[in-house]
Design an enzyme around this catalytic site. Structure first.
Site, mmCIF file in Angstrom:
data_model
loop_
_atom_site.group_PDB
_atom_site.id
_atom_site.type_symbol
_atom_site.label_atom_id
_atom_site.label_comp_id
_atom_site.label_asym_id
_atom_site.label_seq_id
_atom_site.Cartn_x
_atom_site.Cartn_y
_atom_site.Cartn_z
ATOM 1 N N GLU A 29 60.536 62.918 -88.375
ATOM 2 C CA GLU A 29 59.772 61.895 -89.090
ATOM 3 C C GLU A 29 58.658 62.548 -89.917
ATOM 4 O O GLU A 29 57.813 63.256 -89.377
ATOM 5 C CB GLU A 29 59.161 60.902 -88.096
ATOM 6 C CG GLU A 29 60.183 60.078 -87.345
ATOM 7 C CD GLU A 29 59.553 59.252 -86.251
ATOM 8 O OE1 GLU A 29 58.379 58.834 -86.412
ATOM 9 O OE2 GLU A 29 60.205 59.020 -85.211
ATOM 10 N N SER A 59 64.341 57.301 -85.485
ATOM 11 C CA SER A 59 65.378 57.167 -84.462
ATOM 12 C C SER A 59 65.520 58.485 -83.715
ATOM 13 O O SER A 59 66.307 59.349 -84.100
ATOM 14 C CB SER A 59 66.719 56.761 -85.092
ATOM 15 O OG SER A 59 67.741 56.741 -84.116
ATOM 16 N N GLU A 60 64.740 58.622 -82.643
ATOM 17 C CA GLU A 60 64.746 59.873 -81.891
ATOM 18 C C GLU A 60 66.103 60.153 -81.261
ATOM 19 O O GLU A 60 66.505 61.310 -81.104
ATOM 20 C CB GLU A 60 63.649 59.862 -80.821
ATOM 21 C CG GLU A 60 62.236 60.012 -81.358
ATOM 22 C CD GLU A 60 61.677 58.720 -81.957
ATOM 23 O OE1 GLU A 60 62.341 57.665 -81.825
ATOM 24 O OE2 GLU A 60 60.584 58.768 -82.556
ATOM 25 N N GLN A 82 57.886 63.425 -83.069
ATOM 26 C CA GLN A 82 56.497 63.340 -83.515
ATOM 27 C C GLN A 82 55.484 63.474 -82.387
ATOM 28 O O GLN A 82 54.472 64.155 -82.513
ATOM 29 C CB GLN A 82 56.280 62.033 -84.278
ATOM 30 C CG GLN A 82 55.137 62.071 -85.243
ATOM 31 C CD GLN A 82 55.158 60.874 -86.171
ATOM 32 O OE1 GLN A 82 54.879 59.755 -85.747
ATOM 33 N NE2 GLN A 82 55.488 61.088 -87.439
ATOM 34 N N PHE A 83 55.725 62.815 -81.256
ATOM 35 C CA PHE A 83 54.937 62.953 -80.033
ATOM 36 C C PHE A 83 55.893 62.888 -78.850
ATOM 37 O O PHE A 83 56.885 62.155 -78.894
ATOM 38 C CB PHE A 83 53.894 61.836 -79.902
ATOM 39 C CG PHE A 83 52.734 61.937 -80.856
ATOM 40 C CD1 PHE A 83 51.571 62.606 -80.501
ATOM 41 C CD2 PHE A 83 52.813 61.354 -82.105
ATOM 42 C CE1 PHE A 83 50.511 62.695 -81.395
ATOM 43 C CE2 PHE A 83 51.750 61.434 -82.997
ATOM 44 C CZ PHE A 83 50.594 62.108 -82.637
ATOM 45 N N HIS A 129 50.947 58.727 -76.926
ATOM 46 C CA HIS A 129 50.670 59.876 -77.790
ATOM 47 C C HIS A 129 49.975 61.015 -77.036
ATOM 48 O O HIS A 129 49.584 62.004 -77.646
ATOM 49 C CB HIS A 129 49.790 59.459 -78.975
ATOM 50 C CG HIS A 129 50.476 58.583 -79.962
ATOM 51 N ND1 HIS A 129 50.922 57.325 -79.653
ATOM 52 C CD2 HIS A 129 50.811 58.787 -81.273
ATOM 53 C CE1 HIS A 129 51.481 56.783 -80.722
ATOM 54 N NE2 HIS A 129 51.428 57.650 -81.708
#
Length: 329
Positions: A29, A59-60, A82-83, A129
């Site tokens: 992302e 969409s991980e 991303q996290f 996060h």
């Protein structure tokens, strides 16, 4: 040599591998045009083009699934989630396929893929996060897990991970991204996966840690030296969570007879549980005190306003070291 911080070391590690191998790509992302939420990949798309550095949809599960197919067909993908706490959707593919492919195909296929995940707290982030769930990935046979704490180790472990023919998950402590700088070689180099690093030498107590807590532990050791200059601490940065450097840890505990394991993840069923169980099995007759740990509490990671009450700090580490050193049978 360049003097850089951890986030720059991430970028240099990725760039070094993309220069070395034409089949290395990176995606996630905002990874392409924007350079990622932490700007770890800033400038990489411009240097290598959109075919090798590109944005992916939110969409991980797709990220991990695409990487499996790519890795089976001659590509060495680097996936950025991303996290860590946003990557649970990818677990179906990681649990069900990533660590199993070599065994499933009896060695015909292997997966030279890397999944990068910013992890941990200390930056006052939102829910999901600030997670520290490394134990989930370390539990999987066939998957390697590393967690560097310095710029030198960050670049070297990224290079080693991309070079590996087995899947590697790189956990990057967000708290340390811009915390300090270090001299790092400009060229490609690797830090061996599975080897720890001894930050300080001592004969009275062993402290084992990794990731962001290496900084807290170093501060705690300095505080202990002020209070008791005669005490020596073997401080070990694991660097690699799986495989972990059992030889280094066992030899240290046999020397000191005392152990404290430090991490920010919750206490129960954790990395410290595995280390303590292994030391108990291999070093029992050398012990001078109960094996101890200084960890996060068994609660959901607090929101930003409460994280200071959850996370490890040098004073908690110091108190645990003093308690272990003061134990009498």
């Amino acid at each position: 040599m360049s003097t850089i911080n951890n986030i720059k070391a991430v970028a240099e590690g990725i760039t070094a591998t993309m220069k070395k191998w034409d089949n290395v790509i990176i995606y996630g992302e905002d990874v392409g045009y924007e350079g990622g939420v932490f700007r770890a990949t800033q400038g990489i798309q411009k240097e290598f083009g959109e075919e090798r550095c590109f944005d992916a949809p939110i969409s991980e599960a797709l990220f991990a699934g695409m990487a499996i197919g790519m890795a089976m067909n001659g590509v060495r993908p680097i996936v950025e989630i991303q996290f860590q706490g946003l990557g649970w959707a990818s677990l179906q593919n990681i649990l069900g396929h990533v660590g199993r492919m070599r065994n499933r195909t009896r060695g015909k296929y292997f997966l030279p893929m890397v999944i990068r995940m910013p992890m941990g707290g200390g930056i006052r982030s939102l829910e999901l996060h600030s997670e520290a769930m490394e134990v989930i990935y370390a539990h999987l046979p066939g998957v390697k897990v590393v967690c560097p704490s310095t710029p030198y180790d960050t670049k070297g472990l990224i290079c080693a991970a991309v070079e590996s023919n087995d899947p590697v998950i790189i956990l990057e402590p967000t708290k340390l991204y811009r915390a300090f700088k270090q001299e790092v070689p400009d060229e490609f180099y690797t830090v061996p996966i599975g080897e720890g690093y001894k930050i300080s030498e001592g004969s009275d107590i062993t402290v084992v840690t990794y990731g962001a807590q290496t900084v807290d532990c170093q501060k705690a050791v300095e505080m202990l030296k002020v209070e008791n200059p005669g005490v020596g601490v073997d401080l070990i940065d694991l660097r690699s969570i799986k495989p972990w450097d059992k030889k280094m840890v066992f030899e240290s505990v046999k020397k000191t007879g005392r152990l404290v394991v430090v991490h920010e993840a919750v206490k129960s069923f954790s990395i410290s549980s595995e280390i303590i169980a292994s030391v108990q099995e291999e070093c029992f007759e050398y012990l001078k005190a109960p094996l101890a740990r200084c960890t996060g509490y068994d609660v959901v990671i607090p929101f930003d306003s409460g994280e200071k009450y959850f996370h490890i700090n040098p004073y908690r580490v110091l108190e645990q070291m003093k308690k272990t050193l003061g134990f009498k049978f």
